[in-house]
Write an enzyme that holds these catalytic residues in place. Structure first.
Site, PDB file in Angstrom:
ATOM      1  N   GLY A  60       0.787  -1.214   0.000  1.00 52.65           N
ATOM      2  CA  GLY A  60       0.000   0.000   0.000  1.00 52.65           C
ATOM      3  C   GLY A  60       0.819   1.264   0.000  1.00 52.65           C
ATOM      4  O   GLY A  60       0.268   2.361  -0.101  1.00 52.65           O
ATOM      5  N   ASP A  61       2.133   1.130   0.122  1.00 55.97           N
ATOM      6  CA  ASP A  61       2.994   2.313   0.145  1.00 55.97           C
ATOM      7  C   ASP A  61       2.757   3.182  -1.088  1.00 55.97           C
ATOM      8  O   ASP A  61       2.748   2.689  -2.225  1.00 55.97           O
ATOM      9  CB  ASP A  61       4.457   1.877   0.188  1.00 55.97           C
ATOM     10  CG  ASP A  61       5.400   3.064   0.162  1.00 55.97           C
ATOM     11  OD1 ASP A  61       5.665   3.592   1.245  1.00 55.97           O
ATOM     12  OD2 ASP A  61       5.843   3.450  -0.934  1.00 55.97           O
TER      13      ASP A  61
END
Length: 300
Positions: free
Chosen positions: A251-252
């Site tokens: 999700g970065d």
DNA sequence: ATCCAGGTGCATT
DNA sequence: AATGCACATGGA
């Protein structure tokens, strides 16, 4: 009299310039000072911080102690620190073989030749930094970190330049959350950082204890049990501080943007393509992430 | 203005 | 188990 200059050998390919690139990306970094072709850092050897100048050497890295006492154990401890920080002796050729098999990433072994995953040896620093960086842009995150470090970290002045140690958990455990809030930390982040600091100070968390856990999942769990440390932060800390090779901060924002720009995924929710790609980097997931982050600085 | 930043915890379905 | 939402502020 002990030596004050050490050669730290590197395994080929290694690029000190790529290390410098990472350490000098234009952010307001307060944990080291960049000079032409070198970086100076106050290295927190136990009870004896030393100011060290690092620069390229034909065999790898030259480290010169500029300030601080040299004890019988200093050299060995400094060498261990550099390994956790820059990993010059890690053999990255197996990773380059994997990059070469992905057409969109096959340019990276040449473009970023010798780049290592730059670590954060201090686990508390890695966790606090991950909390600071949650959901804000990087320039602002560096500003917040500087305020915290200058307020609570040990500071040394050498030749007119200030060098800092990251604040100790025992110090942050006693900090007033209102002070962090006044520095534009969110109230929540203030609580998270002080709460994590207390867990360290009370002996419930340490790098050694984390390393002693039986496996990655147990370590991840121990970290996500800390309030303020979610799956992203846990993976970030395991990658940057324990140098676990297999962690992905899912999700970065930067990672997703890099995957999109290389057309490795069709959208930020394209989980299938992500998993397919990650499988091809088995055992080198952390390096895959580091190189994708590196690619963000290349203008498209 | 509006949307996105190196997300997380907690309340609500 | 999944989804929605507040959090706080800066940069583009």
């Amino acid at each position: 009299m002990s030596a004050r200059t050490f050669i730290i050998p590197a395994s080929d390919p290694f690029s000190f310039d790529e290390c410098l690139w990472f350490l000098d990306r234009g952010f307001d970094e307060c944990m080291h000072t960049i000079l032409p072709a070198r970086v100076r850092k106050l290295v927190p050897l136990p009870g004896n911080p030393v100011l060290v100048d690092f620069r390229a050497h034909p065999e790898g890295i030259m480290a010169e102690l500029l300030e601080g006492d040299v004890n019988p154990g200093t050299e060995a401890t400094l060498r261990a620190y550099v390994h956790e920080w820059l990993a010059p002796q890690q053999d990255i050729l197996p990773f380059y073989d994997k990059l070469a098999r992905i057409p969109a990433m096959a340019y990276m072994p040449e473009a970023f030749k010798g780049l290592r995953l730059i670590g954060i040896p201090d686990l508390f620093e890695a966790l606090a930094w991950s909390i600071i960086g949650q959901q804000i842009n990087l320039p602002f995150a560096y500003r917040l970190k500087r305020r915290m470090v200058e307020r609570w970290g040990e500071s040394y002045d050498f030749g007119g330049t200030a060098y800092h140690l990251f604040p100790a958990p025992s110090v942050m455990a006693q900090a007033d959350p209102a002070e962090l809030r006044a520095m534009q930390f969110t109230g929540r982040k203030s609580e998270y950082i002080i709460g994590v600091a207390k867990q360290f100070a009370e002996g419930h968390v340490s790098k050694a204890a984390l390393l002693a856990l039986p496996g990655l999942e147990a370590r991840r769990r121990a970290l996500t049990d800390l309030r303020g440390i979610g799956i992203w932060s846990a993976n970030y800390a395991l990658m940057k501080s324990l140098r676990d090779a297999t962690c992905i901060p899912h999700g970065d924002a930067g990672l997703l943007n890099a995957l999109l720009s290389h057309q490795l995924i069709s959208s930020k929710s394209d989980q299938a393509a992500m998993e397919k790609l990650y499988r091809k980097f088995k055992g080198w997931e952390s390096y895959m992430v580091a190189y994708l982050w590196r690619s963000l600085a290349v203008k498209s």
